[in-house]
Design a protein around this motif. Structure first.
Motif, short mmCIF file in Angstrom:
data_model
loop_
_atom_site.label_atom_id
_atom_site.label_comp_id
_atom_site.label_asym_id
_atom_site.label_seq_id
_atom_site.Cartn_x
_atom_site.Cartn_y
_atom_site.Cartn_z
N ASN A 158 0.80 -1.21 0.00
CA ASN A 158 0.00 0.00 0.00
C ASN A 158 0.84 1.27 0.00
O ASN A 158 0.31 2.37 0.11
N LEU A 159 2.16 1.11 -0.11
CA LEU A 159 3.07 2.25 -0.25
C LEU A 159 3.03 2.74 -1.69
O LEU A 159 3.36 1.98 -2.61
N VAL A 160 2.62 3.98 -1.91
CA VAL A 160 2.51 4.51 -3.27
C VAL A 160 3.56 5.57 -3.59
O VAL A 160 3.84 5.84 -4.76
N ARG A 161 4.16 6.16 -2.56
CA ARG A 161 5.18 7.18 -2.80
C ARG A 161 6.03 7.34 -1.54
O ARG A 161 5.53 7.14 -0.43
N ALA A 162 7.29 7.69 -1.71
CA ALA A 162 8.17 7.89 -0.56
C ALA A 162 9.17 9.00 -0.85
O ALA A 162 9.61 9.16 -2.00
N GLU A 163 9.50 9.74 0.19
CA GLU A 163 10.61 10.69 0.14
C GLU A 163 11.80 10.03 0.82
O GLU A 163 11.68 9.54 1.94
N VAL A 164 12.94 10.02 0.13
CA VAL A 164 14.10 9.26 0.60
C VAL A 164 15.34 10.14 0.58
O VAL A 164 15.62 10.82 -0.42
N VAL A 165 16.10 10.11 1.68
CA VAL A 165 17.43 10.72 1.70
C VAL A 165 18.43 9.60 1.42
O VAL A 165 18.52 8.63 2.17
N THR A 166 19.18 9.74 0.35
CA THR A 166 20.08 8.69 -0.10
C THR A 166 21.45 8.82 0.57
O THR A 166 21.78 9.83 1.19
N GLY A 167 22.28 7.79 0.38
CA GLY A 167 23.61 7.80 0.96
C GLY A 167 24.52 8.87 0.39
O GLY A 167 25.51 9.25 1.02
N SER A 168 24.19 9.38 -0.79
CA SER A 168 24.99 10.44 -1.38
C SER A 168 24.58 11.82 -0.87
O SER A 168 25.18 12.83 -1.27
N GLU A 170 21.32 13.16 -1.05
CA GLU A 170 20.31 13.77 -1.90
C GLU A 170 18.92 13.42 -1.38
O GLU A 170 18.73 12.39 -0.73
N VAL A 171 17.94 14.26 -1.73
CA VAL A 171 16.54 13.96 -1.46
C VAL A 171 15.90 13.55 -2.78
O VAL A 171 15.93 14.31 -3.75
N VAL A 172 15.36 12.34 -2.83
CA VAL A 172 14.70 11.85 -4.04
C VAL A 172 13.32 11.31 -3.67
O VAL A 172 13.01 11.10 -2.50
N TYR A 173 12.52 11.09 -4.71
CA TYR A 173 11.18 10.56 -4.50
C TYR A 173 11.03 9.26 -5.29
O TYR A 173 11.60 9.10 -6.37
N ALA A 174 10.26 8.36 -4.72
CA ALA A 174 10.02 7.07 -5.35
C ALA A 174 8.52 6.87 -5.49
O ALA A 174 7.78 6.95 -4.50
N SER A 175 8.07 6.62 -6.70
CA SER A 175 6.67 6.32 -6.98
C SER A 175 6.63 5.56 -8.30
O SER A 175 7.67 5.24 -8.88
N GLU A 176 5.44 5.28 -8.80
CA GLU A 176 5.34 4.59 -10.08
C GLU A 176 5.88 5.44 -11.22
O GLU A 176 6.28 4.92 -12.26
N SER A 177 5.91 6.77 -11.04
CA SER A 177 6.39 7.65 -12.11
C SER A 177 7.74 8.28 -11.83
O SER A 177 8.37 8.84 -12.72
N GLU A 178 8.22 8.21 -10.58
CA GLU A 178 9.51 8.79 -10.18
C GLU A 178 10.35 7.69 -9.55
O GLU A 178 10.00 7.16 -8.49
N ASN A 179 11.45 7.34 -10.18
CA ASN A 179 12.31 6.28 -9.65
C ASN A 179 11.51 5.03 -9.28
O ASN A 179 11.56 4.54 -8.15
N PRO A 180 10.78 4.47 -10.24
CA PRO A 180 9.93 3.32 -9.91
C PRO A 180 10.70 2.10 -9.42
O PRO A 180 10.18 1.31 -8.62
#
Length: 463
Positions: A158-168, A170-180
């Motif tokens: 049921n997770l559809v999107r996430a905001e993630v701070v990566t090891g480098s 950076e702040v990135v987003y993960a969803s079906e359309s962003e970094n799927p």
């Protein structure tokens, strides 16, 4: 690390940087499992994404591995690592509900109770766990089993999107359309890919009242109850999510059935994701197997169901839990005899031997669609050792290991990584759990955390 750099980080944080000489340090490094005693180099108590970003960049610059604390509820104590930067998200417990879109935005330090409190205002819920003090982050990232699983799937489904701070840093987003591909990995691949600061979950109509069954029978009826559960799970509908547990009735002053206290028993627990009247009928077979020791079944508020088991799992007790996915043969006549032996051998009255019924919506997600491993399991066997005295560590840990090892003959091949023991034999466990998806996860790890900064978890080394 030099003093000036540490002071600069402390100044940059909106939250608080806790060092080993800080009076709060010993309290801040404690987690739910009293077996865990680790000493991070620094603890960054974060108030938001900017704080997490600053802490990750500092750790990268100074060569510190990173552990991440959501609720601090993981049995293996992955929230704290020796000589690590411990990123503590516990101040970040905000939940915002969009009832029209049936979505909830949940910060990385939120507990189950935070989500249920806000979503139930709108008669909505998302699949979570069964103890309200569990952290959402760890639960979701390694799967997430709860009372809605057969109707609406796992937490990670049921997770559809996430905001993630990566090891480098950076702040990135993960969803079906962003970094799927990153979203695919977050759905069951553990905390390998970064710090998830915000989760966005799909919500479903649930409650505010739900029919729930909690009925227990004497230990002498265990064989009959396991056989009845085999028959029940073979034909029950997807709205029903249940488990069977060999347990000891709490010998506690507030337990309402005096004559049952302290007795070994077998119990059925489960919820119906639909109209309470329909639920009462659907769950009736579990309440009529024999003469019960007690029957607490009835129509209840969803939030009460979610916190019902809290008293059995307090912070500071000693825990060792192992979980293995198994086939229907785990309730064969031969397997039932093994269940009876392990149930009788429990070394602590606080310990339980649990079979969670899987299938339904969990199995309707194809194995390749998410990182989570074990979609085709009929049941999850969970050996949940709980005790209070360190002199009893060895027999309690050995019992759980023996039970799970014994049921390898009925295995689907993997383990449940929210019940990971102490992550011993980690490489073997993760490879068995993820199977053919392991190399894909290694490639994902190489993309987002090539230096393996996030390694206090069910770790997947980068390819």
């Amino acid at each position: 690390m030099n003093k000036t750099a540490i002071e600069a980080l402390d100044t940059a944080l909106g939250g608080h940087l806790i060092r080993p000489d800080d009076p709060q340090y010993d309290r801040a490094r404690q987690v739910w499992n009293g077996m865990i005693d680790r000493r991070p180099a620094l603890i960054a108590r974060c108030r938001g994404t900017a704080d997490v970003l600053a802490a990750v960049r500092f750790a990268r610059e100074h060569g510190l591995p990173i552990s991440v604390r959501g609720g601090g509820h993981n049995v293996a104590g992955t929230a704290v690592g020796d000589d690590a930067m411990a990123i503590d998200l516990s101040p970040m417990r905000g939940v915002v509900v969009d009832a029209d879109k049936r979505l909830a935005r949940v910060q990385g330090g939120a507990l189950l109770e935070d989500v249920d409190r806000e979503t139930q205002v709108h008669g909505l819920a998302t699949p979570m766990g069964v103890v309200s003090q569990t952290g959402v982050a760890g639960l979701c990232l390694s799967g997430g089993l709860g009372w809605l699983r057969r109707r609406y799937g796992l937490t990670c489904d049921n997770l559809v999107r996430a905001e993630v701070v990566t090891g480098s840093g950076e702040v990135v987003y993960a969803s079906e359309s962003e970094n799927p591909e990153l979203l695919w990995g977050l759905r069951g691949g553990g905390g390998n890919f970064g710090v998830v600061t915000t989760f966005e979950f799909q919500l479903h109509p649930v409650g505010p009242e739900v029919f729930f069954t909690f009925v227990a029978y004497p230990a002498e009826e265990r064989k009959k109850c396991y056989q009845a559960y085999r028959d029940f799970t073979a034909k029950t509908c997807d709205e029903v999510s249940t488990l069977v547990t060999s347990m000891t009735v709490p010998d506690a002053p507030d337990f309402p059935v005096l004559e049952a206290r302290g007795k070994p028993a077998i119990a059925f627990l489960g919820a119906y994701a639909g109209a309470p009247a329909e639920g009462e009928e659907a769950l009736r077979p579990l309440r009529t197997v024999s003469e019960p020791l007690f029957d607490f079944s009835g129509t209840m508020r969803w939030t009460d169901i979610q916190s019902m088991l809290d008293p059995g799992f307090p912070q500071g007790n000693l825990y060792y839990w192992k979980g293995r996915t198994v086939t229907e043969e785990a309730l064969s006549d031969e397997a039932i005899e093994r269940l009876l032996e392990h149930a009788a051998a429990r070394p602590s009255p606080l310990t339980t031997l649990v079979l969670w019924h899987m299938g339904g919506a969990v199995a309707r997600v194809a194995e390749h669609e998410t990182a989570f491993g074990g979609r085709k399991a009929a049941y999850l066997l969970a050996a949940e050792s709980v005790w209070t005295d360190h002199t009893d560590d060895e027999p309690n840990i050995a019992w759980a290991r023996n039970a799970v090892t014994d049921f390898a003959r009925y295995s689907c091949g993997g383990f449940y990584l929210n019940y990971p023991g102490f992550l011993e034999n980690q490489n073997e466990i993760t490879r068995a759990t993820f199977g053919s998806k392991y190399e894909r996860l290694q490639a994902l790890k190489r993309t987002w955390d090539p230096d393996n900064m996030f390694r206090f978890n069910a770790n997947i080394p980068p390819a």
